[in-house]
Each structure stands twice: as structure tokens, then as C-alpha cells.
Design a protein around this motif. Structure first.
Motif, PDB file in Angstrom:
ATOM      1  N   ARG A  28      22.147 -25.284  45.134  1.00 13.19           N
ATOM      2  CA  ARG A  28      21.765 -25.171  46.830  1.00 13.19           C
ATOM      3  C   ARG A  28      21.681 -26.944  47.783  1.00 13.19           C
ATOM      4  O   ARG A  28      21.717 -25.783  49.074  1.00 13.19           O
ATOM      5  CB  ARG A  28      19.672 -25.262  46.550  1.00 13.19           C
ATOM      6  CG  ARG A  28      19.864 -23.550  45.858  1.00 13.19           C
ATOM      7  CD  ARG A  28      18.084 -23.259  45.221  1.00 13.19           C
ATOM      8  NE  ARG A  28      17.910 -22.619  45.324  1.00 13.19           N
ATOM      9  CZ  ARG A  28      17.221 -21.347  45.678  1.00 13.19           C
ATOM     10  NH1 ARG A  28      15.760 -22.127  46.436  1.00 13.19           N
ATOM     11  NH2 ARG A  28      16.257 -20.548  44.858  1.00 13.19           N
ATOM     12  N   ARG A  60      24.871 -27.278  49.135  1.00 12.10           N
ATOM     13  CA  ARG A  60      25.796 -25.656  49.539  1.00 12.10           C
ATOM     14  C   ARG A  60      25.544 -25.903  51.053  1.00 12.10           C
ATOM     15  O   ARG A  60      25.601 -26.032  51.638  1.00 12.10           O
ATOM     16  CB  ARG A  60      24.588 -24.803  49.279  1.00 12.10           C
ATOM     17  CG  ARG A  60      25.336 -23.750  49.696  1.00 12.10           C
ATOM     18  CD  ARG A  60      25.391 -22.202  49.304  1.00 12.10           C
ATOM     19  NE  ARG A  60      25.726 -20.794  49.248  1.00 12.10           N
ATOM     20  CZ  ARG A  60      25.264 -20.497  50.304  1.00 12.10           C
ATOM     21  NH1 ARG A  60      24.413 -21.139  50.827  1.00 12.10           N
ATOM     22  NH2 ARG A  60      26.114 -19.156  50.545  1.00 12.10           N
ATOM     23  N   LEU A  61      23.629 -26.739  51.561  1.00 12.52           N
ATOM     24  CA  LEU A  61      23.335 -27.051  53.023  1.00 12.52           C
ATOM     25  C   LEU A  61      24.578 -27.618  53.216  1.00 12.52           C
ATOM     26  O   LEU A  61      24.232 -28.574  54.150  1.00 12.52           O
ATOM     27  CB  LEU A  61      22.065 -27.183  52.636  1.00 12.52           C
ATOM     28  CG  LEU A  61      21.599 -27.759  54.674  1.00 12.52           C
ATOM     29  CD1 LEU A  61      21.540 -26.897  54.734  1.00 12.52           C
ATOM     30  CD2 LEU A  61      19.613 -27.434  53.992  1.00 12.52           C
ATOM     31  N   ILE A  63      24.015 -18.663  46.329  1.00 11.89           N
ATOM     32  CA  ILE A  63      23.006 -19.531  46.803  1.00 11.89           C
ATOM     33  C   ILE A  63      21.763 -19.161  45.404  1.00 11.89           C
ATOM     34  O   ILE A  63      21.853 -17.580  44.452  1.00 11.89           O
ATOM     35  CB  ILE A  63      21.778 -19.454  47.494  1.00 11.89           C
ATOM     36  CG1 ILE A  63      22.340 -19.254  49.311  1.00 11.89           C
ATOM     37  CG2 ILE A  63      20.242 -20.109  47.353  1.00 11.89           C
ATOM     38  CD1 ILE A  63      21.228 -19.289  50.161  1.00 11.89           C
ATOM     39  N   ASP A  73      19.784 -19.234  55.764  1.00  9.22           N
ATOM     40  CA  ASP A  73      20.314 -18.919  54.400  1.00  9.22           C
ATOM     41  C   ASP A  73      19.804 -20.017  53.833  1.00  9.22           C
ATOM     42  O   ASP A  73      18.566 -19.179  52.841  1.00  9.22           O
ATOM     43  CB  ASP A  73      21.349 -17.730  53.554  1.00  9.22           C
ATOM     44  CG  ASP A  73      21.209 -16.752  54.073  1.00  9.22           C
ATOM     45  OD1 ASP A  73      20.151 -15.859  54.960  1.00  9.22           O
ATOM     46  OD2 ASP A  73      22.342 -16.167  54.182  1.00  9.22           O
ATOM     47  N   THR A  74      20.129 -20.224  53.470  1.00  3.41           N
ATOM     48  CA  THR A  74      20.126 -21.923  52.570  1.00  3.41           C
ATOM     49  C   THR A  74      18.933 -22.719  52.592  1.00  3.41           C
ATOM     50  O   THR A  74      17.481 -22.918  51.817  1.00  3.41           O
ATOM     51  CB  THR A  74      21.344 -22.578  52.746  1.00  3.41           C
ATOM     52  OG1 THR A  74      22.616 -21.646  52.678  1.00  3.41           O
ATOM     53  CG2 THR A  74      21.221 -24.198  51.121  1.00  3.41           C
TER      54      THR A  74
END
Length: 597
Positions: free
Chosen positions: A75, A78-79, A48, A100-101
Motif C-alpha cells: 500500500r 503504491r502511494l 490496493i 484512494d490509497t
């Protein structure tokens, strides 16, 4: 238009179900499954990105937007990729990375961009964000919608504490300020709107109607959304042309589609009649008419000629507005997009709802028949913006005969672009990567915004000026079976320092090519015509060769043609153009005719 539908709202508004049924994931074409798995695996392995206060301050110290924005968008991509991986495969593999994200995004001090950290339109940005008074800009709203859709899609898998945290952050950062603050993009009377209005509104609707929400809040949100959409629609002509260009259609016309789709699902029957309104149908079809061939589109203003690939929203918009030719085009372009690496890095990938919508209709798009020969769009003139498009033989001509007050404006009134066999001949550069200067009082110091870097004349080194008063007049168009023509009076696009009494430009297209004529009258001392090219020109006595692409012949040149070689290093421009572009500067006196064949 939209507010009129509020009287038909049902007794209870519906919660949106954004996650498709399991069989929709099973029915995804293999090329879609493969791409989503690849993206999810890459996201799983990548850390991240850390967002620091120093990253935020780069914009204020240097004017650069990229150092903060690239990490911010990474970010969110990524999610999105992780959630798609979890929905389409073994969710347990991705769950910790998803948590986590989400947690990292919830911990951010602000969801708005540094470049958007202002409460009043066109005022200086505040250096530091105020967490107690969140700003709902494009990407705060996008982030709220992303967290909302991610939590809804994985609600049976995510820890309750994570769901509660996500819900609380969306409420505090999006829904509460939406109800208690006035941001310019919401609309106010005659104030001009742009793509921000439907783009933000679609994401606010997702925040309010996907999570469980109080009925009174939902009714307030839907009423405010309807007003904003009417404010947006007032700035469109009935012809439906987006004055921000093809690239911004994805954030303007397509986000309008998203808003209407979400409103129809939240209030069944109340908004359905809008799909057959003439203006809505024309807005939908605008991207279809702007398409040239392959990845190329008619472009002007900040728009790139590579204006993005089409997808599920265009396909659904075409179906909603009963445009089967556009639906076939959108489906075909969507299929081809999976071989286009540029398309896969598009900013739209941070919106999870788009991908969930794609899941619903992917099987239909994969099975949709290819475009038919008769589907090719014909000639069109959009008087609201002054965009003229003609197709003859292997040629496509576009001209911009409006004014210099468009959203994302360049001073390009009267400029033309030309393609042959789907390849760019006379080009419009587009814009470099955005910086602090791009949307500031110094905007027109940027070279790509200036008339001398478009296919336009320059008089006594004086350039066109920005503003609605600097416009084309006496615009006339003719579409005939064998030819198409546009003529316009352009002297008003320059300030008086250009010493122009009149400038008549005529562009005529046949299957043999283009004839472009400029006739100028005035007390100016020098004049030259710029022609922008991406093919290296070979200048001869009275003509210029562009390799196998074609020939430019000049009539009326008043001296030697000069060639400027333009190294292109900007990453945004390089997504559309090679590493070197060219400008011809052709001197002339009273008139000049350019024949291209």
C-alpha cells in the motif's frame, strides 16, 4: 552533542519545503524518469491490497510476519510510486488512485506492525491494536511522514477534505502520542538504543515541520528529538561503526543524517557545526569502509552481504561531512542501482522524502565523476565493535572481534569472512525472513544465529552464548604494507561447558591469500572448525578446491573433512545467496591452520 545546539535556535522555526522546484523534475536523468514512470504505471494498474483482521492475527497464530507486512508495505509503495508519477508527469492520470490509497491508509485500524504492538520494550505484543492509544513504531512514523509529504507535495491538487483527513490522522497517530507517551526508542538515560531512534525521529520531524504546526509544539518536538539523538549517539564509539552492520546503516547512520538535515532546515544555523564533529564524520564514512565490491559488503549479525545500494542520502551525507571520495562512490553506486532489481524493491521506497531528496540532487549525482583508483578505502579497525577489515591484492578479509551483545546480534565473535576479486569465499549467511521467533527469548534456536554456522570452531557440541560477557579479549591488530593481521583470545565467547582454557585465533592476509590459525587448550573431547561457503567444495586429502575461486589447504586436521549441503529456500537469504550453500566441518585437536590461496 545535539542538545547543546538548542541554545542557538532562531526566534521562529521554519516550515520544511519537501517538494523540489519544477526544474528539478525537468532535470531528472532519463533513467530516473523512466524508472519512476514504470513504477507509477504498475501501481496504477495494481489494486490496493486489502488488510483484514485475519491478516493481522496471522502473526499471533503462526508467528509469520509476512502475510500482513507484505500487503501493508505494498500500500505504501503504491502511494509513493503514484505521487512520484504525478509529480513527474500528468498528475490527473494518478490523482484518483492517490486519493484512494491515502483514504485506505487513513482507514487502517493501526499503523504499527503486529510485531511491534507493545507499549513497553521486550514485553509480549498485545493481540489487538487500540485505536484510542496509537503506538508510534518504525512504520507508524514512516506512514505519518509518507502521508505528510504526499499531501504537501500535492496540496494544490488534492481535495481539501483529503488533506484535512490526512493531517488529522498524522496528528492523532504520530504527533499526539509522540508528545504524550514515552516509547523506548525515544531514549531514557543509559538504556541502549538502536536504529529505531533516528529512524522514528526523522519521520516525526517531517510530520511536525512539513504541515503547518503550532510553534510551541515544534519547539517541544525539536527538544525531544535532540535528546533522543544524543541517546542514540552515546552508543556509538568515536570510530562511528554501526554495531548492527552495513544493512542497518541505512536505518541508523543514514537516518541520523536525515534528522540533522531536517533540523538544519528547520532551525537555520543552529545545528550546522555538527557536520564536522569527528563522530558524525566517522558514522557517515562507515558504509564506505564496509564496502567490498559491487553489491557486497562486510556483514555480520542480521546483516546481509547485499546490504543495499547507495543513493541520495549517502551522497548528501558525504558532501555534508566533506568526504568527496565517498560522494563519488555513492553517486556511482546509485547510477548502477537502476540495473539492480533487488535495489528497486528495497523497503526505503516507502519513504517519499527520500525520493524527493533524490529529485533535488539527481542531476548532480548523474554528473558526478566516477570513483578514482585512489578512492578505494584502506585497512581499518573499529575498536568500538571489534570489526577488522584488510585489503591486499585481490583479497578482502573481515573479522569480528567484539562481543555477543550487538543489536541484531548473532553469536559470531571471532568469525571471519573472505572475498576474492569481489566474490565471496568464506561467507556470513545473514538472517532468514523475520518471524515472531526472531526477536524473542528463543532467538538463538534459529540456526543462522549460532556460532556453528559461522566460520568458528565448536567444542563438545557447545555453542557460543549471547551477552556482553561473551567476548574477544587481548585483541591485537597490525597493518603493514604487505600484510595485515588480527589476533584475539576467544575462549570467553563460549560458556564453561565448552571446557576451554584458551583459544587463540590469528588471521593474516597477504596478496597471496589468508592464513587462519586456531590454537585451543582445554579438557574438551571433540572440536571441529566450520567453514561456510557458497561455492561447491571438492575435498581432497589435505586440501579443498573451490573451482576457479581458490584452494583451501589444511595443517593439523584430525580426521576426515565432512561437507554439509544446505538447500536455501528462505526468500530473504535467497536475495544474497544461490539455492545451495555448503559447510565444511574440519576436526582438529589442539591446533589447526587453514591456508587459503
Amino acid at each position: 552533542m545535539v542538545q547543546e545546539c538548542l541554545s542557538h535556535l532562531p526566534a521562529a522555526l521554519q516550515t520544511l519545503s519537501v517538494c523540489p522546484a519544477p526544474d528539478a523534475f525537468a532535470a531528472l536523468p532519463e533513467f530516473v524518469k523512466r524508472r519512476r514512470t514504470e513504477c507509477a504505471q504498475i501501481a496504477l494498474k495494481a489494486p490496493i491490497p486489502m488488510l483484514t483482521a485475519s491478516d493481522w492475527l496471522v502473526f499471533f497464530r503462526t508467528g509469520a510476519r509476512a502475510p500482513y507486512e507484505e500487503k501493508y508495505f505494498a500500500r505504501r509503495r503504491r502511494l509513493t510510486d503514484l505521487v512520484c508519477g504525478a509529480l513527474g508527469g500528468d498528475a490527473a492520470v494518478y490523482l484518483d488512485a492517490i486519493v484512494d490509497t491515502i483514504w485506505a491508509i487513513c482507514e487502517e485500524s493501526a499503523w504499527q506492525m503486529p510485531a511491534h504492538n507493545q507499549y513497553i520494550r521486550d514485553t509480549p505484543q498485545q493481540t489487538w491494536p487500540d485505536p484510542e492509544r496509537p503506538i508510534v513504531d518504525l512504520f507508524a512514523a514512516e506512514t505519518g511522514a509518507l502521508l505528510t509529504c504526499a499531501c504537501a507535495a500535492l496540496r494544490h491538487l488534492l481535495p481539501k477534505a483529503v488533506l484535512a483527513r490526512g493531517r488529522r490522522e498524522v496528528d492523532q497517530r504520530v504527533l499526539v502520542p509522540y508528545q504524550t507517551e514515552h516509547f523506548w526508542w525515544m531514549g531514557s538515560g543509559d538504556e541502549p538504543m538502536n536504529n529505531w531512534t533516528p529512524w522514528c525521529t526523522q519521520n516525526v520531524l517531517l510530520c511536525a515541520f512539513v504541515f503547518p504546526c503550532d510553534e510551541a509544539v515544534r519547539r517541544a518536538v525539536i527538544a525531544k528529538a535532540a535528546y533522543s539523538l544524543d541517546c542514540f549517539l552515546k552508543d556509538y564509539g568515536t570510530d562511528g561503526c554501526c554495531n548492527e552492520g552495513a544493512q542497518y546503516y541505512g536505518h541508523a547512520g543514514l537516518c541520523l543524517y536525515s534528522c540533522l538535515e531536517l533540523l538544519c532546515e528547520a532551525a537555520p544555523g543552529a545545528f550546522d557545526a555538527l557536520w564536522q564533529e569527528e563522530k558524525i564524520c566517522n558514522i557517515a564514512a562507515n558504509i564506505y569502509y564496509l564496502h567490498i565490491e559491487g553489491p557486497y559488503y562486510v556483514n555480520f549479525a542480521d546483516c546481509s552481504p547485499r546490504a543495499g545500494r547507495r543513493g541520495a542520502r549517502e551522497y548528501c551525507f558525504a558532501e555534508r561531512t566533506r568526504n568527496p571520495a565517498m560522494a563519488r562512490f555513492a553517486a556511482q553506486d546509485w547510477r548502477e542501482s537502476f540495473a539492480d532489481p533487488i535495489a528497486q524493491s528495497d523497503i526505503a521506497r516507502i519513504n517519499l522524502w527520500y525520493l524527493l531528496l533524490e529529485t533535488r540532487v539527481a542531476a548532480k549525482m548523474a554528473g558526478c565523476e566516477a570513483p578514482r583508483p585512489q578512492d578505494r578505502p584502506g585497512d581499518i579497525f573499529y575498536p568500538s565493535v571489534g570489526v577488522f577489515i584488510a585489503r591486499r591484492g585481490s583479497w578482502v578479509l573481515a573479522a569480528k572481534a567484539g562481543c555477543n551483545a550487538d543489536s541484531h546480534n548473532h553469536n559470531d565473535t571471532g568469525s571471519v569472512t573472505l572475498y576474492r576479486d569481489g566474490k565471496p569465499f568464506l561467507i556470513d549467511l545473514g538472517v532468514e525472513k523475520y518471524t515472531q521467533k526472531t526477536f524473542s527469548p528463543r532467538r538463538y534456536e534459529i540456526w543462522t544465529m549460532q556460532s556453528q554456522w559461522h566460520n568458528l570452531p565448536t567444542f563438545d557440541s557447545v555453542l557460543q552464548q549471547d551477552g556482553a560477557a561473551f567476548c574477544a579479549r587481548n585483541v591485537q591488530t597490525r597493518f603493514m604494507p604487505d600484510s595485515a593481521q588480527i589476533s584475539m583470545e576467544l575462549s570467553g565467547a563460549w560458556p564453561k561447558q565448552a571446557h576451554l582454557d584458551s583459544l587463540t585465533r590469528t588471521a593474516a592476509l597477504t596478496a597471496d591469500g589468508l592464513t587462519l590459525t586456531d590454537i585451543a587448550r582445554g579438557s574438551y573431547q571433540t572440536a571441529f572448525l566450520s567453514l561456510m561457503l557458497c561455492e561447491k567444495p571438492q575435498v581432497e586429502a589435505d586440501h579443498i578446491l573451490l573451482g576457479a575461486l581458490g584452494t583451501i589447504r589444511l595443517e593439523g586436521a584430525a580426521g576426515a573433512v565432512e561437507t554439509d549441503v544446505l538447500p536455501i529456500q528462505d526468500t530473504r537469504l535467497r536475495t544474497a545467496w544461490p539455492d545451495t550453500l555448503y559447510r565444511l566441518r574440519i576436526p582438529f585437536a589442539g591446533s589447526l591452520t587453514v591456508r587459503i590461496f
